[in-house]
Design a protein around this motif. Structure first.
Motif, short mmCIF file in Angstrom:
data_model
loop_
_atom_site.label_atom_id
_atom_site.label_comp_id
_atom_site.label_asym_id
_atom_site.label_seq_id
_atom_site.Cartn_x
_atom_site.Cartn_y
_atom_site.Cartn_z
N GLN A 1 0.84 -1.21 0.00
CA GLN A 1 0.00 0.00 0.00
C GLN A 1 0.87 1.25 0.00
OE1 GLN A 1 -2.63 0.26 3.42
NE2 GLN A 1 -4.20 1.33 2.25
N GLN A 2 1.96 1.23 0.78
CA GLN A 2 2.86 2.38 0.85
C GLN A 2 3.60 2.59 -0.47
OE1 GLN A 2 3.30 4.73 3.31
NE2 GLN A 2 4.52 5.72 1.71
N SER A 3 3.95 1.50 -1.15
CA SER A 3 4.65 1.61 -2.44
C SER A 3 3.76 2.27 -3.48
CB SER A 3 5.10 0.23 -2.91
OG SER A 3 6.07 -0.30 -2.03
N PHE A 4 2.47 1.94 -3.46
CA PHE A 4 1.53 2.63 -4.34
C PHE A 4 1.48 4.11 -4.00
CE2 PHE A 4 0.05 -1.47 -5.64
CZ PHE A 4 -0.68 -1.29 -6.81
N ALA A 5 1.41 4.42 -2.71
CA ALA A 5 1.33 5.82 -2.27
C ALA A 5 2.56 6.60 -2.69
CB ALA A 5 1.15 5.88 -0.75
N ASP A 6 3.73 5.96 -2.67
CA ASP A 6 4.97 6.63 -3.07
C ASP A 6 4.92 7.07 -4.53
OD1 ASP A 6 5.97 6.23 -0.55
OD2 ASP A 6 7.21 4.50 -1.09
N LEU A 7 4.12 6.38 -5.34
CA LEU A 7 3.97 6.73 -6.75
C LEU A 7 2.75 7.61 -6.99
CD1 LEU A 7 4.85 3.31 -8.40
CD2 LEU A 7 6.18 5.40 -8.51
N GLY A 8 2.13 8.10 -5.90
CA GLY A 8 0.98 8.98 -6.03
C GLY A 8 -0.32 8.24 -6.28
N LEU A 9 -0.37 6.94 -5.95
CA LEU A 9 -1.57 6.14 -6.18
C LEU A 9 -2.11 5.63 -4.85
CD1 LEU A 9 -0.10 4.08 -9.13
CD2 LEU A 9 -1.89 5.78 -9.36
N GLU A 10 -3.39 5.82 -4.63
CA GLU A 10 -4.01 5.39 -3.39
C GLU A 10 -4.82 4.12 -3.64
OE1 GLU A 10 -3.38 6.74 -0.52
OE2 GLU A 10 -2.15 8.32 -1.44
N ILE A 11 -4.55 3.06 -2.86
CA ILE A 11 -5.37 1.86 -2.93
C ILE A 11 -5.82 1.51 -1.51
CG2 ILE A 11 -4.20 0.94 -4.97
CD1 ILE A 11 -2.76 -1.04 -3.11
N THR A 12 -6.89 0.76 -1.41
CA THR A 12 -7.42 0.39 -0.10
C THR A 12 -6.61 -0.75 0.50
OG1 THR A 12 -8.94 -1.25 -1.00
CG2 THR A 12 -9.73 1.04 -0.87
N LYS A 13 -6.80 -0.97 1.79
CA LYS A 13 -6.16 -2.08 2.47
C LYS A 13 -6.60 -3.41 1.86
CE LYS A 13 -7.47 -2.89 6.70
NZ LYS A 13 -7.61 -2.74 8.18
N GLU A 14 -7.87 -3.48 1.48
CA GLU A 14 -8.39 -4.72 0.88
C GLU A 14 -7.71 -5.01 -0.46
OE1 GLU A 14 -10.26 -2.33 2.24
OE2 GLU A 14 -10.67 -3.51 4.07
N ASP A 15 -7.50 -3.97 -1.26
CA ASP A 15 -6.83 -4.16 -2.54
C ASP A 15 -5.38 -4.60 -2.34
OD1 ASP A 15 -8.90 -3.69 -4.31
OD2 ASP A 15 -8.55 -1.52 -4.39
N ALA A 16 -4.71 -4.02 -1.36
CA ALA A 16 -3.33 -4.40 -1.07
C ALA A 16 -3.25 -5.86 -0.64
CB ALA A 16 -2.75 -3.49 0.01
N LYS A 17 -4.24 -6.30 0.16
CA LYS A 17 -4.27 -7.70 0.59
C LYS A 17 -4.56 -8.62 -0.60
CE LYS A 17 -5.57 -7.03 5.44
NZ LYS A 17 -6.62 -7.24 6.47
#
Length: 464
Positions: free
Chosen positions: A111-127
């Motif tokens: 989830q944090q790696s997505f955020a580092d690229l400016g992309l927000e995903i939910t906890k469910e998507d990360a799982k």
């Protein structure tokens, strides 16, 4: 997800010597007709047989990357070399994901790696992403699981892998996931793109302003220096200071800033998003430069005239344009256009190709803990690539500048490109085509350094 692959490769921790054997075993499984070669149909069928469903174009991409002799098939040597290089890139990406460096990747790190690229995903998507790779059900990934999942997937960089995840797990992060070097999808949708654009524009403007005296000196020497007058760097500055004072060193800088544009063909020409070959880099850089120069060329002509003007000759940019139009007509705004376009092809193409090739070479040879080369490496790559581009294109740049300036010089003969080259070679020899290259080289390092510092400070002040 790939039990057959995992069983074949990674049930145990293997040493380097064992890897050669496992590569042989995998190659033997893929080489169904036992001719010592694997073609695209065998690779597709072989991957399907061991439970791997590659994405669209992935099999061709593997063949293209590994096929060094370009015969459209892979022998074992090519196959093994590709896997070895691919594993190294995967290792760097795994370490980038492993934020706390514990050798495991959990859903929060994804989830944090997505955020580092400016992309927000939910906890469910990360799982969901984690579960698609987690073969032992621990809700964390170790290196073996990561390698087993991506070894025969051509994606290597975090951007490519995130794109793969988006399509394979149907993540809702926008209509399409295109992560160019400059703007992420999130930056486009949230408006951060204009902050990036503003940062780049200000960095370019400050850089050009800081190196403007050297740029004017280059133009001055291109037009006026010869064997007979032997104008040196110091002598040229003295002449300019005597004629117009200190402020004259920045003549033409206003319009120079306006020409700070950079169209990006790189992503459009790439055969695969996020993956571009050397010949594509060359084409991309050349087309980007040619398009930009065609659009702004009249300003380039005015820049040359304003840079070389004597005190009181023009009151400003608009006065310059008006006088050129009245005295010489519209065609004057495209004098030197042919050598300009011919020069853009080697300069922009070589600059971009050398820069990215050097950066990728460094990553493949020296990167151990991160896929980020760092400031000094990028500055070095930029300096070397710019120097190579200038060496290749400088004679054409000199011809262009002289053709732009000749109508404004008293008693100057109006020569076409071919005749001008011939005249320079006859009177000044080959090195006459490189008049003014010293101040041109002198401005490379400060220009790149100023651009980087200003860009990073602008990004920080704008909250990026």
């Amino acid at each position: 997800m790939y039990p057959a692959m995992r069983k074949l490769f990674f049930t145990d921790c293997r040493c380097a010597g064992d890897l050669g054997k496992t590569y042989e075993e995998l190659f033997a499984k893929l080489d169904t007709n036992k001719d010592g070669k694997v073609d695209i149909s065998e690779l597709k069928a072989g991957l399907a047989a061991i439970g791997i469903q590659p994405g669209q174009g992935a099999v061709q991409k593997i063949i293209s990357s590994a096929d060094k002799n370009k015969d459209d098939v892979l022998d074992f040597k090519e196959f093994a070399k590709y896997l070895k290089e691919h594993e190294k890139k995967l290792r760097l990406t795994f370490k980038t994901l492993d934020k706390n460096k514990d050798g495991q990747v959990d859903y929060m790190e994804i989830q944090q790696s997505f955020a580092d690229l400016g992309l927000e995903i939910t906890k469910e998507d990360a799982k969901k992403i984690l579960q698609s790779i987690d073969s032992d059900g621990t809700m964390s990934l170790d290196w073996n699981e990561w390698r087993a999942h991506f070894l025969l997937n051509p994606a290597t960089s975090l951007q490519e892998i995130i794109r793969y995840w988006k399509h394979s797990t149907v993540l809702d992060i926008g209509d399409s996931l295109t992560i160019p070097d400059e703007f992420t999808e999130e930056e486009k949708t949230t408006g951060l793109w204009w902050k990036q654009l503003m940062s780049g524009a200000v960095a370019g403007a400050v850089s050009r302003t800081g190196t403007a005296p050297l740029d004017r000196m280059k133009v001055f020497m291109q037009v006026h220096a010869s064997k007979s007058n032997n104008i040196s760097l110091t002598g040229g500055f003295k002449q300019m200071l005597k004629e117009g004072g200190v402020t004259s060193l920045w003549r033409g800088n206003g319009i120079n800033i306006l020409t700070e544009v950079s169209p990006q063909y790189k992503k459009l020409l790439a055969s695969e998003p996020g993956k571009i070959q050397t010949h594509e880099r060359f084409m991309a850089g050349s087309l980007a430069g040619a398009t930009a120069q065609t659009a702004i060329y009249p300003m380039e002509v005015m820049k040359t005239r304003l840079t070389l003007r004597k005190t009181g000759q023009y009151s400003g940019m608009f006065d310059c344009a008006k006088k050129i139009l009245q005295k010489e007509g519209v065609k004057a705004f495209y004098k030197g256009y042919v050598p300009n376009i011919l020069g853009i092809i080697p300069y922009a193409g070589i600059d971009l190709a050398v820069y990215e090739s050097l950066k990728n070479f460094w990553l493949s040879k020296y990167a151990k803990e991160t896929a980020n080369p760092g400031v000094l490496v990028l500055l070095g790559c930029g300096t070397i690539s710019s120097t190579c581009g200038q060496l290749a294109s400088y004679p054409l740049a000199l011809i262009r500048t002289r053709m732009q300036a000749q109508a404004s010089l008293e008693g100057s003969e109006q020569l076409p490109m071919g005749r001008m080259v011939q005249k320079i070679l006859e009177k000044e020899g080959f090195f006459g085509l490189y008049r003014g290259i010293l101040p041109n080289f002198m401005k490379v390092i400060p220009a790149v350094s100023i651009s980087y510092v200003v860009y990073e400070n602008m990004r920080s002040s704008l909250g990026i």
